[in-house]
Motif scaffolding. Structure first.
Motif, mmCIF file in Angstrom:
data_model
loop_
_atom_site.group_PDB
_atom_site.id
_atom_site.type_symbol
_atom_site.label_atom_id
_atom_site.label_comp_id
_atom_site.label_asym_id
_atom_site.label_seq_id
_atom_site.Cartn_x
_atom_site.Cartn_y
_atom_site.Cartn_z
ATOM 1 N N ALA A 58 0.764 -1.030 0.374
ATOM 2 C CA ALA A 58 0.287 0.065 -0.183
ATOM 3 C C ALA A 58 0.450 1.148 -0.138
ATOM 4 C CB ALA A 58 -1.142 0.237 1.263
ATOM 5 N N PRO A 59 0.581 2.006 -0.580
ATOM 6 C CA PRO A 59 0.906 3.636 0.034
ATOM 7 C C PRO A 59 1.361 4.027 1.407
ATOM 8 C CG PRO A 59 -0.999 4.254 -1.423
ATOM 9 C CD PRO A 59 -0.815 2.533 -1.140
ATOM 10 N N GLU A 60 2.515 4.913 1.343
ATOM 11 C CA GLU A 60 2.674 4.989 2.673
ATOM 12 C C GLU A 60 1.626 5.394 3.288
ATOM 13 O OE1 GLU A 60 5.649 5.076 5.579
ATOM 14 O OE2 GLU A 60 5.679 4.715 3.542
ATOM 15 N N GLY A 61 1.255 4.888 4.374
ATOM 16 C CA GLY A 61 0.318 5.596 5.683
ATOM 17 C C GLY A 61 0.802 6.516 6.222
ATOM 18 N N VAL A 62 -0.300 6.914 7.224
ATOM 19 C CA VAL A 62 -0.511 7.920 8.471
ATOM 20 C C VAL A 62 -0.190 6.684 10.115
ATOM 21 C CG1 VAL A 62 -1.495 9.167 9.934
ATOM 22 C CG2 VAL A 62 -1.618 9.216 7.817
ATOM 23 N N GLU A 137 -7.486 5.919 -6.518
ATOM 24 C CA GLU A 137 -6.972 7.777 -6.049
ATOM 25 C C GLU A 137 -7.603 8.114 -5.043
ATOM 26 O OE1 GLU A 137 -8.227 10.371 -8.882
ATOM 27 O OE2 GLU A 137 -6.356 10.185 -9.959
ATOM 28 N N GLU A 138 -9.334 7.318 -4.657
ATOM 29 C CA GLU A 138 -9.894 7.494 -3.529
ATOM 30 C C GLU A 138 -9.632 6.903 -2.684
ATOM 31 O OE1 GLU A 138 -12.235 4.898 -6.146
ATOM 32 O OE2 GLU A 138 -10.608 6.266 -6.713
ATOM 33 N N PHE A 139 -8.182 5.432 -2.807
ATOM 34 C CA PHE A 139 -7.831 4.634 -1.770
ATOM 35 C C PHE A 139 -6.664 5.787 -1.571
ATOM 36 C CE2 PHE A 139 -4.373 1.752 -0.471
ATOM 37 C CZ PHE A 139 -5.233 1.039 0.973
ATOM 38 N N ARG A 143 -5.714 6.723 2.406
ATOM 39 C CA ARG A 143 -4.596 5.952 2.950
ATOM 40 C C ARG A 143 -3.283 7.291 3.518
ATOM 41 N NH1 ARG A 143 -2.773 1.683 5.649
ATOM 42 N NH2 ARG A 143 0.147 0.869 5.034
ATOM 43 N N GLU A 144 -3.570 8.428 2.984
ATOM 44 C CA GLU A 144 -2.581 9.732 3.299
ATOM 45 C C GLU A 144 -3.347 10.095 4.219
ATOM 46 O OE1 GLU A 144 -2.734 11.408 -0.127
ATOM 47 O OE2 GLU A 144 -0.628 10.401 -1.051
#
Length: 398
Positions: A58-62, A137-139, A143-144
């Motif tokens: 997954a893209p880098e998360g918080v 994009e919505e994910f 995620r961000e």
């Protein structure tokens, strides 16, 4: 044909285990390693050598909130087909919250379009599904923005309605934990995907317990009247027949977690816990296990338990007195982008209001000053569709 194919593939794994491929190329077998005792064991050895770089992430998360962070708002969602746009997920991403729980069928990795794609030892479709989710994009927006905790259900496990006998489950777990960045956490060190986290100081401590209702679950009892209301796919397993939802180690772990200090406890189950009126997957298909869960809450004297679930492609709110030492409550949030109806006549005696089949997500709001927990079901535009406000005193919290 499919059964013969899987049997052949598993048998072939015995040879694969003798000569696997790593990033550096093929390696010779370890002559001191005992021969695998089964095709599944051989296949798992092969999976162990699949390079992590070949698995989607997954893209880098918080980062999750700190241990002393006060949690006041949690978003909940499930059932997201990565092949489709998800405007409801985009709407969710526009909200404000301290935590986002994505609690199962986060991708549909057992099918390509409407066609099921199963019995693939390499789990190509599952990997492709996660890779595609990572580009949505919505994910990415969600995620961000939000710290996240996740559960899996059957479609991101790799096979519809599957349990412990899914032969590729070890690889599915590795794919799941790698994608969500859990491979280096405690949950990545044991079989299954269950884990828990706690946030907030004493008096405002929230515990989130994520159960794994797939990896250890015994077989369900097929219906004797396919499609009949209340018996759609499954019927309750008789009390004198074996049934296991969580497995011995997870049950013990859950007993210990319920004794951890907390004021409000959210137990995340990918499948529904409280209702008994339907014949789809749910804890009601294993009545002994369902009662065991309730009895465990009682015996540990765990206050403040609220159940959160997904799976059903309909949203529900439930409340029942008598199941726990205090009122039992559940919010079912499903689905993000895979609605099959606009109305439903399903009505369980525990249900508050009608079912809500259109696309939806959930919000849990904790008013620490007012001493209430609100379970809210929101439609695709973010408008409240169902709501239940619960006093702390009604769920055993002072």
């Amino acid at each position: 044909m499919a059964v013969r194919a899987v049997t052949g593939l598993l048998a072939g794994a015995l040879m694969l285990s003798a000569c696997v491929t790593q990033e550096g190329g093929s390696v010779l077998p370890n002559i001191f390693e005992p021969a695998p005792k089964s095709a599944v064991e051989a296949l798992n050895r092969y999976y162990d050598d699949v390079p992590a770089s070949s698995l989607p992430r997954a893209p880098e998360g918080v980062a999750l909130p700190g241990e002393d962070a006060v949690i006041s708002r949690i978003l909940v969602a499930s059932c997201n087909d990565e092949e489709l746009e998800s405007p409801t997920l985009a709407q969710l991403a526009s909200e404000e919250a301290d935590l986002f729980l994505m609690i199962g069928d986060n991708v549909y990795g057992d099918r390509d379009g409407r066609a099921y794609s199963i019995n693939e030892p390499e789990l190509d479709e599952l990997r492709e599904s996660f890779a595609e989710l990572a580009t949505r994009e919505e994910f990415i927006a969600a995620r961000e923005k939000f710290p996240m905790m996740v559960a899996w259900d059957d479609h991101d496990y790799g096979a519809n309605d599957s349990g412990k006998n899914f032969p590729f489950k070890a690889f599915a777990e590795r794919i799941h934990e790698t994608f969500w960045g859990l491979d280096g956490e405690d949950v990545g060190q044991w079989p299954g995907t269950y884990y828990a986290r706690s946030f907030g100081p004493e008096g405002q401590r929230v515990q989130v317990i994520v159960l794994d209702t797939r990896f250890f679950r015994s077989d369900l009892t097929p219906t004797d009247e396919y499609g009949a209301p209340g018996k759609e796919r499954y019927i309750p397993t008789p009390a004198d027949e074996p049934q296991d939802m969580l497995g011995t180690e997870q049950w013990t772990w859950l007993e210990n977690r319920l004794q951890d200090p907390a004021d409000i406890r959210f137990i995340v189950s990918s499948i529904q816990v409280m209702p008994t009126v339907h014949g789809w997957e749910a804890w009601s298909t294993m009545p002994v296990e369902r009662q065991r869960l309730f009895d465990l809450v009682k015996s540990t004297e765990a206050g403040g338990v609220v159940f959160l679930s997904g799976d059903r492609h309909s949203g529900f709110v439930y409340e029942e007195r008598g199941a726990l030492p205090y009122a039992a409550n559940e919010l079912t949030a499903s689905s993000l982008n895979l609605s099959f109806a606009t109305e439903s006549d399903e009505r369980d005696t525990r249900q508050i209001g009608a079912a809500f089949p259109p696309e939806n997500y959930g919000a849990v709001e904790i008013d620490w000053a007012g001493k209430t927990v609100s379970l809210i079901l929101k439609d695709g535009e973010g408008k409240t569709a169902r709501r239940n406000d619960i006093a702390f005193s009604d769920i055993g919290v002072d």
